[in-house]
Design a protein around this motif. Structure first.
Motif, short mmCIF file in Angstrom:
data_model
loop_
_atom_site.label_atom_id
_atom_site.label_comp_id
_atom_site.label_asym_id
_atom_site.label_seq_id
_atom_site.Cartn_x
_atom_site.Cartn_y
_atom_site.Cartn_z
N LEU A 28 0.81 -1.22 0.00
CA LEU A 28 0.00 0.00 0.00
C LEU A 28 0.85 1.27 0.00
N PRO A 29 1.83 1.42 0.91
CA PRO A 29 2.65 2.64 0.84
C PRO A 29 3.39 2.77 -0.49
N GLN A 30 3.85 1.64 -1.03
CA GLN A 30 4.57 1.70 -2.30
C GLN A 30 3.67 2.16 -3.44
N LYS A 31 2.48 1.60 -3.53
CA LYS A 31 1.55 1.99 -4.59
C LYS A 31 1.07 3.44 -4.39
N ALA A 32 0.91 3.83 -3.13
CA ALA A 32 0.49 5.21 -2.85
C ALA A 32 1.57 6.19 -3.28
N GLN A 33 2.81 5.85 -3.02
CA GLN A 33 3.91 6.72 -3.43
C GLN A 33 4.01 6.79 -4.96
N GLU A 34 3.83 5.65 -5.60
CA GLU A 34 3.86 5.62 -7.07
C GLU A 34 2.71 6.43 -7.67
N ALA A 35 1.61 6.55 -6.92
CA ALA A 35 0.46 7.33 -7.38
C ALA A 35 0.62 8.82 -7.11
N GLY A 36 1.75 9.22 -6.52
CA GLY A 36 2.03 10.64 -6.32
C GLY A 36 1.77 11.17 -4.94
N LEU A 37 1.43 10.29 -3.99
CA LEU A 37 1.22 10.73 -2.61
C LEU A 37 2.55 10.81 -1.88
#
Length: 270
Positions: A28-37
């Motif tokens: 989740l943190p990885q995908k969130a970071q990849e999404a620009g968060l």
């Protein structure tokens, strides 16, 4: 400006064995970071974590604080490491009595620790005090796992006037994994801190177990996520009865649904 999300996790692989929760703690943190968060990630420094293999090291400037719980001083130690093959940095909350010398929810003989509730209190306060020291202001705090379940209470009461958390929204994910026993006979008393008055605990059962802890987390959350299949149905019913918004299990391709939820509870400022 990028939305800031603080992930407070019970488990993150590869630091601990793979479970639904630890895999989500990583993905989740990885995908969130990849999404620009913009993200920050915390978890307990469980005693079964191999510090050398995980390349953990202490952050001296963040360590050194004492947290008083049940009239006893407990030193707060902060460590940090990066998840291999990613740019995700993880902060670890450590303490000799609560974490370093012990396993996770259960001991080597398979028994749940009698003071698991007290450990959750220390973890919650340790995370929030460290975030203040980082001078980082999260728009959203996303709690995953019962160890983070005290955080919503503290954010909405004990820390509600803190500039770091005054406008923060709380998301709680429900998982299938859960403790079976009580969280310590003194939990209802020692959770009290600042405006988190002991009177707030009167609406929960005297036998304070996982179910009561879950209700406590939901009561102070802005929304709830069904993070995997077969989560506790009684907690889902409780959330619906209290009219707490619930995101049904979105499947394995979850990041789109999570991002929509984040935007709904905390709209991006133009």
């Amino acid at each position: 400006m990028a939305k800031k999300v603080l992930f407070i996790n019970q488990e993150i692989t590869p630091f601990v064995p793979e479970t639904n929760m630890s895999i989500m703690g990583k993905e989740l943190p990885q995908k969130a970071q990849e999404a620009g968060l913009e993200i920050r990630t915390f978890m307990p420094k469980w005693g079964n974590i191999n510090e050398r293999r995980g390349q953990l090291h202490e952050v001296i400037r963040l360590s050194g604080m004492n947290l008083i719980i049940d009239d006893t001083d407990h030193p707060l130690i902060i460590k940090v490491a990066s998840i291999p093959q990613s740019r995700i940095q993880v902060y670890f909350i450590d303490n000799d009595d609560y974490f370093t010398k012990r396993q996770m929810t259960i001991d080597e003989e398979g028994n749940e620790y009698a003071d698991n509730g007290e450990r959750a209190i220390f973890f919650a306060r340790g995370v929030l005090e460290t975030v203040k020291k980082l001078r980082w202001v999260p728009d959203i705090i996303h709690c995953q796992g019962w160890m983070s379940a005290v955080v919503p209470l503290y954010i909405k009461t004990a820390y509600h006037d803190e500039p770091s958390f005054a406008k923060t929204k709380i998301v709680t994910s429900l998982f299938h994994e859960q403790p079976k026993g009580e969280l310590g006979s003194k939990f209802r008393d020692i959770v009290a801190f600042r405006d988190a008055k002991s009177e707030l605990m009167k609406c929960y059962n005297e036998k304070f177990d996982f179910l009561e802890l879950g209700k406590l987390a939901l009561d102070y959350s802005d929304c709830v996520i069904e993070a995997n299949k077969d989560v506790n149905n009684e907690l889902l019913k409780y959330a619906n009865k209290k009219n707490i918004p619930v995101l049904d299990y979105p499947g394995e391709d979850f990041i789109g649904a999570y991002n929509e939820l984040y935007e709904k509870i905390c709209p991006t400022e133009e």
